[in-house]
Enzyme design. Sequence first.
Site, PDB file in Angstrom:
ATOM      1  N   ASP A   1       0.866  -1.163   0.000  1.00 37.64           N
ATOM      2  CA  ASP A   1       0.000   0.000   0.000  1.00 37.64           C
ATOM      3  C   ASP A   1       0.911   1.223   0.000  1.00 37.64           C
ATOM      4  O   ASP A   1       1.791   1.347   0.861  1.00 37.64           O
ATOM      5  CB  ASP A   1      -0.880  -0.008   1.263  1.00 37.64           C
TER       6      ASP A   1
ATOM      7  N   HIS B   1     -11.221  -2.490   3.235  1.00 33.59           N
ATOM      8  CA  HIS B   1     -11.181  -2.112   4.655  1.00 33.59           C
ATOM      9  C   HIS B   1     -11.922  -0.815   4.960  1.00 33.59           C
ATOM     10  O   HIS B   1     -12.008  -0.402   6.109  1.00 33.59           O
ATOM     11  CB  HIS B   1      -9.720  -1.991   5.097  1.00 33.59           C
ATOM     12  N   ASP B   2     -12.421  -0.136   3.930  1.00 33.75           N
ATOM     13  CA  ASP B   2     -13.161   1.115   4.128  1.00 33.75           C
ATOM     14  C   ASP B   2     -14.664   0.947   3.928  1.00 33.75           C
ATOM     15  O   ASP B   2     -15.411   1.924   3.987  1.00 33.75           O
ATOM     16  CB  ASP B   2     -12.692   2.176   3.114  1.00 33.75           C
TER      17      ASP B   2
ATOM     18  N   ASP C   1      -2.847   4.659  -2.505  1.00 34.23           N
ATOM     19  CA  ASP C   1      -3.871   5.290  -1.685  1.00 34.23           C
ATOM     20  C   ASP C   1      -4.257   6.666  -2.252  1.00 34.23           C
ATOM     21  O   ASP C   1      -3.368   7.497  -2.523  1.00 34.23           O
ATOM     22  CB  ASP C   1      -3.282   5.458  -0.275  1.00 34.23           C
TER      23      ASP C   1
HETATM   24  C1  GLC Z   1      -7.765   5.630   1.743  1.00 40.48           C
HETATM   25  C2  GLC Z   1      -7.671   4.428   2.632  1.00 40.48           C
HETATM   26  C3  GLC Z   1      -8.320   4.732   3.937  1.00 40.48           C
HETATM   27  C4  GLC Z   1      -7.589   5.867   4.579  1.00 40.48           C
HETATM   28  C5  GLC Z   1      -7.498   7.066   3.647  1.00 40.48           C
HETATM   29  C6  GLC Z   1      -6.449   8.011   4.112  1.00 40.48           C
HETATM   30  O1  GLC Z   1      -9.057   5.934   1.409  1.00 40.48           O
HETATM   31  O2  GLC Z   1      -8.195   3.318   1.983  1.00 40.48           O
HETATM   32  O3  GLC Z   1      -8.351   3.632   4.803  1.00 40.48           O
HETATM   33  O4  GLC Z   1      -8.224   6.235   5.762  1.00 40.48           O
HETATM   34  O5  GLC Z   1      -7.132   6.710   2.327  1.00 40.48           O
HETATM   35  O6  GLC Z   1      -5.175   7.461   3.920  1.00 40.48           O
END
Ligand code: GLC
Length: 556
Positions: A98, A327-328, A199
Amino acid sequence: MERVWWKEAVVYQIYPRSFQDSNGDGIGDIKGITSRMGYLKELGIDVIWLSPVYESPNDDNGYDISDYRAIMKEFGTMADFDEMLNAAHENGIRLVMDLVVNHTSDEHPWFVESRRSKDNPYRDYYIWRDPENGKEPNNWGSCFSGSAWQYDKNTEMYYLHLFSKKQPDLNWDNPRVREEVFDMMNWWLDKGVDGFRMDVISLISKNPEFPDGVPGINGYASFNEPANGPHVHEYLREMRKKVLDHADTLTVGECSGVTLEEAKKYAASDNSELNMVFQFEHMDVDADGDNKWTDKKMDLRDMKAVLTKWQKGLEGVAWNSLFWQNHDQPRCVSRYADDGTYRERSAKMLATCLHMMQGTPYIYQGEELGMTNVPFASIDDFRDLDSINAYHELVEEQSIFSEEEMLHYLRYKSRDNARTPFQWDDTENAGFTSGTPWIMVNPNYKEINAMEQLEREDSVFNYYKKLIRLRKENPVIVYGSYNLIFPESEEIFAYTRTLDREKLLVLCNYSDTEQHVERPELFAESRCMISNCDVQTQENTVILPPYAAVVYYIEE
Ligand code: GLC
Ligand code: CA
């Protein structure tokens, strides 16, 4: 269409904090992942996308990085990481990191320096602006509630944070920032990692005018306001030349706010930027405008329209990634299907519907067991700052929702639904930890767990395994062109795939009632490739039980 491995692969996302704890501190870790490599091999996935494992103060569970070249202490050491990478490769599995470079942690040494003074050499690594009439420079909101600007007393200026105030945005217009990021990526590639999930990469280039956006329910513009900024494609092309062209990688950009036209550039098949993007339009069909805190159910016709637009729109010019959750997002079986009576069947139906489309499928840990949303009892059960901040803002500060309403929405949509521990077996804490887990375990682990499903032939796990195997054996699943049929149906998601003489017919019943479908003439002599229950045909009518899915195959 060019044939390449990352189009044929299935990716599995691991959220390390919740996958497997190896030392009893209640937090999943790298050694835990290594110990479960056999499970992933059994499932048959090709690639792991590993959510962040870098050094981090964990304001946003690792998405706030304070050292890009070190491993978070709670997760282990660099030696543990190397061992995990080796174990993955030995099992024929690639590993994708990531890459979180829209922002760093405020505890990253660059930011610690940057905030010291206006003439610090690192000042311009971040985005600083003077107040406007004593207030924030514009109305941009943070993804996690409130303004996207934080006032810093020391120099009497604001810095931009599209996420939490502990996640200041990097200034990509500064060539030194880009060089730092590219060097760091090359360092990881030299270690042997196989690519990057990037990301919120669509947010890295900000409009220098910083214009106000349309305010949402809390009074601020969406954090997506800066999406697809003026230089984003230029910066990604630079990354392609300076980093990605030197290695055989899988790259996927998380592109919130991306349009079809923009995606054709990000994921263009000439490989000038990324291999593919995550778009989120299909995650918004059950939102209330920009507000995700609602229990609105999706209308299947909207879902079909969105996914079809992306299937047809990118065909031949770019590449789709396919996902129902990460995960979101909450658990897909609870959100789009039935997590009660038909939990297993409907989880398999969703999987069929997604894995038979054109694109690279992503499985989020536990999805392959049909794991469900979680019966959180109170706000104290939540760990996610997005959920906690939203609760404070919308209930306590602005009284937009009552406590009960908000808890109801959180149980439905909170990111924590996806973050409870992986359910390995029916022993205490689902076999995740011998200690106290950092977040509650879903109490349904006694019925829903990997151990039970590995052994049972008709489990959700074994169904995913079969879908993955079919993809390897049938190029039409990967490369066939997609065509929606019965667009008006409110219950049935049906489409065909065509590759030369091979054809698939995919029928999915999204309702809890029996549905009858007229099978197109062409498929009269077809055979069933996979189905999630007993599906009968009478002449050319297919009788689909509740949440049934069936795929017919024919070679003309
Ligand atoms: C992305 C990630 C999320 C995170 C955000 C800030 O959307 O998937 O989990 O909180 O970016 O990094
Ligand atoms: Ca641990």
